[in-house]
Design a protein around this motif. Sequence first.
Motif, PDB file in Angstrom:
ATOM      1  N   GLN A  26       0.859  -1.300  -0.104  1.00 50.10           N
ATOM      2  CA  GLN A  26       0.013   0.063   0.007  1.00 50.10           C
ATOM      3  C   GLN A  26       0.938   1.223   0.091  1.00 50.10           C
ATOM      4  O   GLN A  26       0.493   2.145  -0.632  1.00 50.10           O
ATOM      5  N   ARG A  27       1.780   1.297   0.708  1.00 45.89           N
ATOM      6  CA  ARG A  27       3.058   2.326   0.547  1.00 45.89           C
ATOM      7  C   ARG A  27       3.362   2.420  -0.699  1.00 45.89           C
ATOM      8  O   ARG A  27       3.767   3.769  -1.020  1.00 45.89           O
ATOM      9  N   ALA A  28       3.439   1.643  -1.446  1.00 50.29           N
ATOM     10  CA  ALA A  28       4.017   1.727  -2.987  1.00 50.29           C
ATOM     11  C   ALA A  28       2.940   2.166  -3.815  1.00 50.29           C
ATOM     12  O   ALA A  28       3.093   2.253  -4.999  1.00 50.29           O
ATOM     13  N   GLY A  29       1.676   2.192  -3.526  1.00 49.68           N
ATOM     14  CA  GLY A  29       0.600   2.614  -4.346  1.00 49.68           C
ATOM     15  C   GLY A  29      -0.348   1.419  -4.701  1.00 49.68           C
ATOM     16  O   GLY A  29      -1.239   1.572  -5.588  1.00 49.68           O
ATOM     17  N   ALA A  70       5.020 -15.391  -8.068  1.00 49.07           N
ATOM     18  CA  ALA A  70       3.711 -14.873  -7.889  1.00 49.07           C
ATOM     19  C   ALA A  70       3.638 -13.263  -7.617  1.00 49.07           C
ATOM     20  O   ALA A  70       2.797 -12.783  -8.373  1.00 49.07           O
ATOM     21  N   SER A  71       4.269 -12.718  -6.593  1.00 48.22           N
ATOM     22  CA  SER A  71       4.434 -11.118  -6.599  1.00 48.22           C
ATOM     23  C   SER A  71       4.898 -10.274  -7.903  1.00 48.22           C
ATOM     24  O   SER A  71       4.223  -9.370  -8.218  1.00 48.22           O
ATOM     25  N   VAL A  72       6.017 -10.889  -8.480  1.00 49.03           N
ATOM     26  CA  VAL A  72       6.553 -10.248  -9.769  1.00 49.03           C
ATOM     27  C   VAL A  72       5.319 -10.360 -10.806  1.00 49.03           C
ATOM     28  O   VAL A  72       5.129  -9.736 -11.655  1.00 49.03           O
ATOM     29  N   LEU A  73       4.680 -11.558 -10.805  1.00 53.34           N
ATOM     30  CA  LEU A  73       3.669 -11.590 -11.759  1.00 53.34           C
ATOM     31  C   LEU A  73       2.330 -10.423 -11.529  1.00 53.34           C
ATOM     32  O   LEU A  73       2.043  -9.942 -12.507  1.00 53.34           O
ATOM     33  N   VAL A 173      11.906  13.771  -9.149  1.00 48.25           N
ATOM     34  CA  VAL A 173      13.392  13.829  -8.452  1.00 48.25           C
ATOM     35  C   VAL A 173      14.174  12.487  -8.792  1.00 48.25           C
ATOM     36  O   VAL A 173      14.899  12.257  -8.055  1.00 48.25           O
ATOM     37  N   GLY A 174      13.761  12.034  -9.529  1.00 46.47           N
ATOM     38  CA  GLY A 174      14.505  10.773 -10.137  1.00 46.47           C
ATOM     39  C   GLY A 174      14.152   9.376  -9.622  1.00 46.47           C
ATOM     40  O   GLY A 174      14.958   8.521  -9.625  1.00 46.47           O
ATOM     41  N   ILE A 175      13.013   9.241  -8.881  1.00 45.14           N
ATOM     42  CA  ILE A 175      12.572   8.228  -8.133  1.00 45.14           C
ATOM     43  C   ILE A 175      11.607   7.305  -9.531  1.00 45.14           C
ATOM     44  O   ILE A 175      10.918   7.956 -10.034  1.00 45.14           O
ATOM     45  N   GLN A 176      12.073   6.146  -9.457  1.00 42.63           N
ATOM     46  CA  GLN A 176      10.998   5.221 -10.157  1.00 42.63           C
ATOM     47  C   GLN A 176      10.154   4.544  -9.685  1.00 42.63           C
ATOM     48  O   GLN A 176      10.587   3.336  -9.209  1.00 42.63           O
ATOM     49  N   ARG A 181       7.689  -0.296  -6.818  1.00 43.90           N
ATOM     50  CA  ARG A 181       6.419  -1.133  -6.711  1.00 43.90           C
ATOM     51  C   ARG A 181       6.804  -2.766  -6.752  1.00 43.90           C
ATOM     52  O   ARG A 181       6.499  -3.579  -6.149  1.00 43.90           O
ATOM     53  N   LEU A 182       8.077  -2.881  -7.694  1.00 41.78           N
ATOM     54  CA  LEU A 182       8.390  -4.224  -7.780  1.00 41.78           C
ATOM     55  C   LEU A 182       9.114  -4.548  -6.685  1.00 41.78           C
ATOM     56  O   LEU A 182       8.881  -5.566  -6.142  1.00 41.78           O
TER      57      LEU A 182
END
Length: 296
Positions: A26-29, A70-73, A173-176, A181-182
């Motif tokens: 959730q922190r990652a959206g 599974a999370s990467v999927l 600011v250069g964050i990806q 999220r990955l």
Amino acid sequence: MNDVIIAILRSGTPLIYVTLAGVIAQRAGVWNLGLEGLMIIGACATILGIMLTQSYAAAILVAITMCVIASVLLWFVIEKLKANPIIAGLGLTGLGIGGTALAVESIFGSQATVTAPFGAPKLGAAFGAYGVLSIFVAAMPFVVLAMWLLLKRSRFGLQLSASGEHPFAARGVGIQPVRMRLIALSIGGILCAIGGAELATGSLQFFAQGMTAGRGFMAFAAVIFGAAHPVGATFAALFFAIAGALGIRAQLMFGDKVPHDLLQALPYLATVFGVWLSGKLGGAKTAGSFGELKDQ
């Protein structure tokens, strides 16, 4: 009293690990509704890993590998295929439930309960009555503390929150955000693997279909109830675990005087109450989070 505390820790520990996975997602959206599927994958992979390797360490490694894949999927479906995160998470849950049933039937020729020759390492006699608990229970407070430090007191946590709350500004600011999220979902996969392993081998030594019994969704509710804060979500998960332990205790005390179905429903009723209460106390924030996700 010790029996009640042990019951709470046994039921609460796997829930807390999975809840922390939901918090970091959730922190990652990403509102991760695939927690149920990841948890059952972790439980199944741990038992099958023990059966095939006769090593608990190897079994945990298998479970972590499967849950991270599974999370990467899930990440790929959300980020690359642009699927709705909620629908993708529910799809992962369906994949986990159906995939584990298929795996057990393919290996053993039936969907019967699979029993392992041993479970998770226990704390031992040095801890007295609590020696029956697994090492994951002892590690749980330190994992919660580490998650709090990671999310609240580190540069990574700041970048992760920026990726989830203000992705466009983060890119400036250069964050990806896509990479963040990955990483978040992969860490969540590890936590779900441990949660599933604790569920299947902490006090038990078997895997059965549907053994997660909605705990992944309960963990998702704890994330909302705890405002996606690692400590707050942990206490929310413990609240649900206490409700479950009290339900079991009530069954022993009252016997047939109270319907068993009602007592077994206590943790789920507590979950509904928790979500309702979080909506009353911070509904605008929750709705805002969903709105930000949609804008992404």
